[in-house]
Scaffold this motif. Structure first.
Motif, PDB file in Angstrom:
ATOM      1  N   MET A   1       0.903  -1.245   0.083  1.00 18.45           N
ATOM      2  CA  MET A   1      -0.002  -0.051  -0.179  1.00 18.45           C
ATOM      3  C   MET A   1       0.768   1.194   0.029  1.00 18.45           C
ATOM      4  O   MET A   1       1.857   1.390   0.606  1.00 18.45           O
ATOM      5  N   GLU A   2       0.623   2.227  -0.860  1.00 16.55           N
ATOM      6  CA  GLU A   2       1.433   3.392  -1.025  1.00 16.55           C
ATOM      7  C   GLU A   2       1.056   4.352  -0.059  1.00 16.55           C
ATOM      8  O   GLU A   2      -0.272   4.521   0.229  1.00 16.55           O
ATOM      9  N   PRO A   3       1.828   5.257   0.407  1.00 12.37           N
ATOM     10  CA  PRO A   3       1.483   6.293   1.709  1.00 12.37           C
ATOM     11  C   PRO A   3       0.843   7.404   0.618  1.00 12.37           C
ATOM     12  O   PRO A   3       0.506   7.603  -0.478  1.00 12.37           O
ATOM     13  N   PRO A   4       0.253   8.344   1.482  1.00 13.73           N
ATOM     14  CA  PRO A   4      -0.683   9.225   1.067  1.00 13.73           C
ATOM     15  C   PRO A   4       0.227  10.442   0.311  1.00 13.73           C
ATOM     16  O   PRO A   4       1.452  10.175   0.278  1.00 13.73           O
ATOM     17  N   THR A   5      -0.120  11.265  -0.579  1.00 18.47           N
ATOM     18  CA  THR A   5       0.100  11.928  -1.211  1.00 18.47           C
ATOM     19  C   THR A   5      -0.183  13.497  -1.319  1.00 18.47           C
ATOM     20  O   THR A   5      -1.211  13.724  -0.423  1.00 18.47           O
ATOM     21  N   GLY A   6       0.472  14.206  -1.918  1.00 20.16           N
ATOM     22  CA  GLY A   6      -0.365  15.841  -2.176  1.00 20.16           C
ATOM     23  C   GLY A   6      -0.171  16.278  -0.971  1.00 20.16           C
ATOM     24  O   GLY A   6       0.844  16.383  -0.196  1.00 20.16           O
ATOM     25  N   THR A   7      -1.049  17.263  -0.413  1.00 22.36           N
ATOM     26  CA  THR A   7      -0.972  18.157   0.677  1.00 22.36           C
ATOM     27  C   THR A   7      -1.043  17.258   2.095  1.00 22.36           C
ATOM     28  O   THR A   7      -0.367  17.535   3.021  1.00 22.36           O
ATOM     29  N   ALA A   8      -1.779  16.220   2.320  1.00 22.58           N
ATOM     30  CA  ALA A   8      -1.722  15.575   3.384  1.00 22.58           C
ATOM     31  C   ALA A   8      -0.299  14.956   3.600  1.00 22.58           C
ATOM     32  O   ALA A   8       0.451  15.211   4.854  1.00 22.58           O
ATOM     33  N   LEU A   9       0.371  14.371   2.648  1.00 19.18           N
ATOM     34  CA  LEU A   9       1.704  14.196   2.879  1.00 19.18           C
ATOM     35  C   LEU A   9       2.689  15.240   3.355  1.00 19.18           C
ATOM     36  O   LEU A   9       3.557  14.881   4.050  1.00 19.18           O
ATOM     37  N   THR A  10       2.513  16.486   2.557  1.00 18.49           N
ATOM     38  CA  THR A  10       3.198  17.581   3.027  1.00 18.49           C
ATOM     39  C   THR A  10       3.076  17.767   4.609  1.00 18.49           C
ATOM     40  O   THR A  10       4.124  18.184   5.242  1.00 18.49           O
ATOM     41  N   VAL A  11       1.944  17.981   4.737  1.00 21.80           N
ATOM     42  CA  VAL A  11       1.483  18.200   6.309  1.00 21.80           C
ATOM     43  C   VAL A  11       2.281  17.335   7.284  1.00 21.80           C
ATOM     44  O   VAL A  11       2.585  17.515   8.071  1.00 21.80           O
ATOM     45  N   ILE A  12       2.054  16.045   6.770  1.00 20.13           N
ATOM     46  CA  ILE A  12       2.647  14.872   7.792  1.00 20.13           C
ATOM     47  C   ILE A  12       4.213  15.030   7.754  1.00 20.13           C
ATOM     48  O   ILE A  12       4.746  15.067   8.730  1.00 20.13           O
ATOM     49  N   MET A  13       4.635  15.260   6.549  1.00 20.98           N
ATOM     50  CA  MET A  13       6.188  15.289   6.789  1.00 20.98           C
ATOM     51  C   MET A  13       6.810  16.851   7.311  1.00 20.98           C
ATOM     52  O   MET A  13       7.813  16.681   7.988  1.00 20.98           O
ATOM     53  N   VAL A  14       5.948  17.738   7.482  1.00 27.63           N
ATOM     54  CA  VAL A  14       6.335  19.022   8.022  1.00 27.63           C
ATOM     55  C   VAL A  14       6.255  18.677   9.734  1.00 27.63           C
ATOM     56  O   VAL A  14       7.132  19.240  10.368  1.00 27.63           O
ATOM     57  N   GLY A  15       5.058  17.980  10.045  1.00 25.66           N
ATOM     58  CA  GLY A  15       4.991  17.559  11.227  1.00 25.66           C
ATOM     59  C   GLY A  15       5.973  16.861  11.992  1.00 25.66           C
ATOM     60  O   GLY A  15       6.686  17.106  12.984  1.00 25.66           O
ATOM     61  N   LEU A  16       6.719  16.028  10.957  1.00 27.24           N
ATOM     62  CA  LEU A  16       7.804  15.196  11.378  1.00 27.24           C
ATOM     63  C   LEU A  16       9.170  15.891  11.556  1.00 27.24           C
ATOM     64  O   LEU A  16       9.794  15.473  12.366  1.00 27.24           O
ATOM     65  N   THR A  17       9.229  16.871  10.592  1.00 33.18           N
ATOM     66  CA  THR A  17      10.470  17.605  10.751  1.00 33.18           C
ATOM     67  C   THR A  17      10.387  18.553  12.018  1.00 33.18           C
ATOM     68  O   THR A  17      11.510  18.571  12.767  1.00 33.18           O
ATOM     69  N   VAL A  18       9.138  18.918  12.370  1.00 33.04           N
ATOM     70  CA  VAL A  18       9.358  19.595  13.800  1.00 33.04           C
ATOM     71  C   VAL A  18       9.576  18.641  15.077  1.00 33.04           C
ATOM     72  O   VAL A  18      10.506  19.160  15.682  1.00 33.04           O
ATOM     73  N   ALA A  19       9.085  17.472  14.817  1.00 34.66           N
ATOM     74  CA  ALA A  19       9.511  16.546  15.699  1.00 34.66           C
ATOM     75  C   ALA A  19      10.957  16.351  15.889  1.00 34.66           C
ATOM     76  O   ALA A  19      11.567  16.286  17.055  1.00 34.66           O
ATOM     77  N   THR A  20      11.816  16.026  14.749  1.00 33.76           N
ATOM     78  CA  THR A  20      13.059  16.038  14.714  1.00 33.76           C
ATOM     79  C   THR A  20      13.761  17.405  15.342  1.00 33.76           C
ATOM     80  O   THR A  20      14.741  17.110  16.143  1.00 33.76           O
ATOM     81  N   GLY A  21      13.289  18.538  15.110  1.00 29.24           N
ATOM     82  CA  GLY A  21      13.752  19.857  15.800  1.00 29.24           C
ATOM     83  C   GLY A  21      13.693  19.837  17.291  1.00 29.24           C
ATOM     84  O   GLY A  21      14.559  19.863  18.126  1.00 29.24           O
ATOM     85  N   VAL A  22      12.614  19.132  17.724  1.00 30.64           N
ATOM     86  CA  VAL A  22      12.581  18.910  19.179  1.00 30.64           C
ATOM     87  C   VAL A  22      13.605  17.900  19.734  1.00 30.64           C
ATOM     88  O   VAL A  22      14.194  18.084  20.753  1.00 30.64           O
ATOM     89  N   LEU A  23      13.619  16.896  19.219  1.00 29.63           N
ATOM     90  CA  LEU A  23      14.431  15.754  19.582  1.00 29.63           C
ATOM     91  C   LEU A  23      16.003  16.049  19.798  1.00 29.63           C
ATOM     92  O   LEU A  23      16.614  15.842  20.661  1.00 29.63           O
ATOM     93  N   ASP A  24      16.566  16.910  18.547  1.00 34.62           N
ATOM     94  CA  ASP A  24      17.687  17.341  18.579  1.00 34.62           C
ATOM     95  C   ASP A  24      17.971  18.202  19.766  1.00 34.62           C
ATOM     96  O   ASP A  24      19.105  18.540  20.129  1.00 34.62           O
ATOM     97  N   ALA A  25      17.058  19.291  19.863  1.00 34.87           N
ATOM     98  CA  ALA A  25      17.151  20.111  21.130  1.00 34.87           C
ATOM     99  C   ALA A  25      17.294  19.464  22.412  1.00 34.87           C
ATOM    100  O   ALA A  25      17.936  19.795  23.245  1.00 34.87           O
ATOM    101  N   VAL A  26      16.348  18.460  22.679  1.00 35.37           N
ATOM    102  CA  VAL A  26      16.586  17.757  23.795  1.00 35.37           C
ATOM    103  C   VAL A  26      17.957  16.941  24.048  1.00 35.37           C
ATOM    104  O   VAL A  26      18.521  16.956  24.874  1.00 35.37           O
ATOM    105  N   SER A  27      18.583  16.347  22.786  1.00 34.82           N
ATOM    106  CA  SER A  27      19.698  15.469  22.770  1.00 34.82           C
ATOM    107  C   SER A  27      20.734  16.478  23.024  1.00 34.82           C
ATOM    108  O   SER A  27      21.831  16.277  23.809  1.00 34.82           O
TER     109      SER A  27
END
Length: 236
Positions: A1-27
């Motif tokens: 099964m393929e992942p979402p595309t378009g705007t939905a995928l963009t929003v998901i990946m932007v959210g995961l990018t925010v999560a990375t920033g938080v994690l690197d701040a903690v570490s």
């Protein structure tokens, strides 16, 4: 099964990018001068540490780099195995990442806040976070969302500027609508680092921040799973 595309995928990946920033701040701010997502930074920190400059550690970057490689191997094997079974590999990868981050939170638990986290649990937390980010990088590569790698921003910044009216480079996207997506990607990394640093500055315990991120990634996995099933049903 393929992942979402378009705007939905963009929003998901932007959210995961925010999560990375938080994690690197903690570490970096709470667990020692080390990154768990930005491994380019770790390579530099390791070089500085080996050279004996800046009082930087050597062990922590080594742990993070090694754990990241392990995560990339495990992520590649997991996601390809799930895909071969025609199962939704994207939410499975996010669920694995969330579980690893929850494990890192457990390792970062401080029974005595005043004494701080001992070296062993600190290394375990760093390692589990880096394994999770290794899995994430495989996930981002497989998803292949343009300009949304979720753990680095340098190339996206270059594309953002080079493809803007200032750079005017058509091969870097000038004249397209890529600028907004690139700006969101860079802004998300900055926002994540800002939020993570603010939480640490407010004396929020690292374990709580890690649990928050783990819960966010787990919720994202559920959203992705629902979108993937809906897309598969629409294709039937």
């Amino acid at each position: 099964m393929e992942p979402p595309t378009g705007t939905a995928l963009t929003v998901i990946m932007v959210g995961l990018t925010v999560a990375t920033g938080v994690l690197d701040a903690v570490s970096f701010l709470a667990l020692g001068h080390v990154f768990t997502g930005n491994q380019t930074g770790n390579l530099l920190l390791l070089g500085f540490g080996i050279a004996g400059q800046g009082g930087l550690p050597v062990a922590a970057p080594v742990v993070s780099l090694g754990a990241f490689v392990l995560g990339a191997v495990l992520g590649a094997r997991l996601e390809s195995a799930v895909a071969r079974r025609r199962r939704p590999w994207f939410p499975s990868a996010l669920a694995a990442e969330a579980a690893l981050l929850a494990g890192a939170a457990a390792a970062a638990w401080e029974p005595d806040v005043a004494r701080g986290l001992p070296p062993g649990p600190r290394a375990a937390a760093i390692g589990l976070m880096a394994v999770a980010m290794g899995v994430r990088n495989v996930t981002a590569l497989r998803v292949a969302a343009p300009d949304l790698p979720t753990t680095v921003a340098t190339r996206v910044m270059t594309s953002l500027v080079g493809g803007s009216p200032l750079g005017h480079d058509e091969r870097l996207g000038y004249g397209t609508r890529a600028g907004a997506r690139r700006l969101a990607s860079v802004g998300a990394m900055f926002a994540g680092g800002l939020v993570g640093a603010a939480l640490i500055g407010l004396r929020t315990r690292p374990v709580l921040v890690l649990l928050l991120v783990a819960a966010f990634v787990a919720a994202t996995a559920l959203v992705v799973s629902g979108l993937t099933r809906r897309r598969a049903a629409a294709g039937d």
